[in-house]
Every structure is written in C-alpha cells, then in structure tokens.
Scaffold this active site. Structure first.
Site, short mmCIF file in Angstrom:
data_model
loop_
_atom_site.label_atom_id
_atom_site.label_comp_id
_atom_site.label_asym_id
_atom_site.label_seq_id
_atom_site.Cartn_x
_atom_site.Cartn_y
_atom_site.Cartn_z
N ARG A 15 0.84 -1.21 0.00
CA ARG A 15 0.00 0.00 0.00
C ARG A 15 0.87 1.25 0.00
O ARG A 15 0.55 2.24 -0.68
CB ARG A 15 -0.92 -0.01 1.21
CG ARG A 15 -1.78 1.24 1.34
CD ARG A 15 -2.67 1.17 2.55
NE ARG A 15 -3.58 2.32 2.62
CZ ARG A 15 -4.58 2.43 3.48
NH1 ARG A 15 -4.81 1.45 4.35
NH2 ARG A 15 -5.35 3.49 3.47
N ASN A 69 -10.86 -4.07 -1.73
CA ASN A 69 -10.66 -2.94 -2.64
C ASN A 69 -9.64 -3.28 -3.74
O ASN A 69 -8.75 -4.09 -3.52
CB ASN A 69 -10.16 -1.73 -1.85
CG ASN A 69 -11.29 -1.00 -1.16
OD1 ASN A 69 -12.36 -0.85 -1.71
ND2 ASN A 69 -11.04 -0.54 0.06
N CYS A 89 -19.41 -1.45 0.05
CA CYS A 89 -18.55 -0.38 0.55
C CYS A 89 -19.28 0.31 1.70
O CYS A 89 -20.51 0.27 1.78
CB CYS A 89 -18.26 0.60 -0.58
SG CYS A 89 -17.18 1.98 -0.12
N HIS A 119 -16.34 4.29 -4.70
CA HIS A 119 -15.48 5.36 -4.18
C HIS A 119 -15.57 6.64 -5.00
O HIS A 119 -14.93 7.62 -4.64
CB HIS A 119 -14.01 4.91 -4.08
CG HIS A 119 -13.77 4.01 -2.91
ND1 HIS A 119 -12.53 3.49 -2.62
CD2 HIS A 119 -14.59 3.52 -1.95
CE1 HIS A 119 -12.59 2.73 -1.54
NE2 HIS A 119 -13.85 2.73 -1.12
N TYR A 166 -13.59 10.38 -1.56
CA TYR A 166 -12.55 10.02 -2.54
C TYR A 166 -12.55 10.96 -3.74
O TYR A 166 -11.54 11.07 -4.44
CB TYR A 166 -12.76 8.58 -3.02
CG TYR A 166 -12.41 7.54 -1.99
CD1 TYR A 166 -11.12 7.01 -1.90
CD2 TYR A 166 -13.36 7.08 -1.09
CE1 TYR A 166 -10.79 6.06 -0.95
CE2 TYR A 166 -13.04 6.13 -0.12
CZ TYR A 166 -11.76 5.62 -0.07
OH TYR A 166 -11.43 4.69 0.88
#
Length: 283
Positions: A15, A69, A89, A119, A166
């Site tokens: 990540r 995700n 989500c 998102h 987002y």
C-alpha cells in the site's frame, strides 16, 4: 451460503508503494483510485479469483460479498468469471448514518439516492420517510457534510449533492498531491495502528473495544454486511447500496460495468433500482 471476502495482497508495505510511487509523476497517491488503485487491482484480482474458485468447488452457488478494494474492479472480475458476487462499501452507510445523526432520527428512516462508481459516487437525494431533505441538510449542515467529504461547504451547496470523500482526489487533485508529498502515508499510519491494536488484543483481560480502533476506518461495515447477507439469504427485497452490474442504470456505461447504486436485494441477487438522469455528474 455466503462468504465475506476482505484481504490486502502485499499488506501495508505494498500500500505504501501505491501511495508514494504515483507522486513521482505528479499524480495522487491513493490505494483504490488512480494508478495506485490499478496496481492494487492487478495484485488482488488473481488472488480473489483463486479464492472464489475454491469457494465454488466447496459450496456451489455460494454468494461472495466482496469488501476487498478496489471493490468495483474486484466485483467486476468475480462476476465476469461467473461467480455469484455483490460488492459492498461503507461510504453510503456512512453518509446515511451521518445524515440521520444531523436530523436526529433513526438511520432506518433515511434512504439515499446514490450513484456512481465505487469510491467515486455522489449522494444526490436524502429522503426522510420518503420526503426529500437534502436541500435542508445542505442549508443547515453543509459544514458537517463538507468536512466529511474534505471539500468546501460552498462547493457542496453549488453542486447540490454530497460527493464521496474520494472525489477530493479529483476535484482538488493538485492540492492533494502537494499535501501528500512529504507527509506520512496512510499505510504507515495504519501499520503503526495495527501494531498497537494487536498488542492490546494480546491481553486476555481486554473486554472492551479499544478507542484506537476508531482510527482504523471501515465504520459500519459490519452492519452493512449483516444487512446484505440477511437479504440475500431471506430474499426480503429491501433496497441497499451495493456494487452491481449496471444493466442500463447509467446509460452512458456498458451494461456489464459495475456501478455503486441502490439495488433491490433478493435471494436471486441485487438488481439496481432506476436512477434519475445523471447528466450534471458527467456533462
């Protein structure tokens, strides 16, 4: 049967790369949208499909509720491979709970008009017992809603909708890139948080929710998951915001695309409900 699927291939170390490498090209570093999101999808989809294949072999016809995700891409991959899958989500349920708190009513009285991609969604309608209250919310509580979205209150009032947080990565791209450069990544924050939480969980005397868990994110996921699982198993036909095949709901997207929108949940799956024209979102 239902399998709840949430995993992170490569852990927080991968990540961190997703969140930092795009910055070298002047792009937002984020793990579910943009270049970082695509990299995460490329790592994740093969692993998810392998797990889904093993699920199908053990329990043919099982539902896979995907939290992994990027949910939209992963759900599309599962559906394209022939699995019974619905993506989930917590953005929508978070907005629902926030609106209910601002209006001081139980959450079940609030229904959202929610449309977009995972998102990358807009709440364009908030109904209290069937009555539209979004203009009232934007008039009285735009500051609270804007703080959660990371965008100016005046912008939400002009838009007449509540964007997913987002979307700030797109609305304020250059500002976000400037903020991210030199800042501690979310991956580093979460890695430290998880170490602290695991140390707390090692104490057998711990019998309360650690306060630090609130910093981890993912609020209301458990409630959303239980609601969706119950509806898939019972076929009660209620409406929930999920990731599902477009099927003409958003006419400018392919029918096989996966969108995030309210859908009727039955034992046969999720069928998206009609969405009012969305020209203001993409014109």
């Amino acid at each position: 049967s239902i399998v709840l699927l949430q995993l992170r291939v490569g852990g927080q170390a991968a990540r961190r790369v997703d969140e930092t490498l795009p910055l070298e090209c002047g792009c937002v570093g984020q793990e579910t949208t943009g270049a970082g999101g695509l990299a995460k999808a490329l790592r994740t989809v093969p692993v998810v499909l392998d797990i889904a294949g093993r699920v199908a072999a053990r329990s043919p016809g099982a539902w896979i509720v995907d939290f992994t995700n990027p949910v939209g891409i992963v759900t599309r991959a599962l559906l394209d491979a022939g699995h019974r899958a619905v993506g989930l989500c917590n953005v929508a349920i978070g907005v629902q709970r926030r609106a209910a708190a601002l209006l001081d009513v139980p959450p079940e009285r609030i229904a959202l008009g929610h449309a977009g991609l995972n998102h990358l969604t807009w709440v364009r309608s908030v109904r209290l017992d069937g009555r539209e209250v979004l203009p009232e919310l934007l008039d009285r509580h735009a500051g609270d809603l804007a703080a959660a979205a990371g965008l100016p209150a005046a912008f939400l009032r002009t838009l007449g909708a509540v964007p997913s947080y987002y979307l700030r990565y797109y609305y304020e791209h250059d500002r976000v890139v400037a903020e991210q450069r030199g800042a501690t990544t979310r991956a580093e924050e979460v890695a430290a948080l998880e170490r602290d939480l695991l140390a707390l969980y090692a104490d057998p005397a711990l019998d309360t929710k650690p306060a630090r868990l609130d910093e981890r994110g993912g609020a209301f996921y458990s409630e959303a998951a239980v609601q969706l699982a119950a509806s898939l198993l019972s076929g009660r036909g209620d409406a929930q915001v999920v990731n599902v095949r477009n099927r003409g709901t958003l006419p400018f997207l392919d029918d096989r695309a996966v969108i995030e929108a309210p859908a009727r949940i039955t034992a046969s799956g999720a069928v998206p409900l009609p969405v009012p024209p969305v020209e203001p979102l993409y014109a």
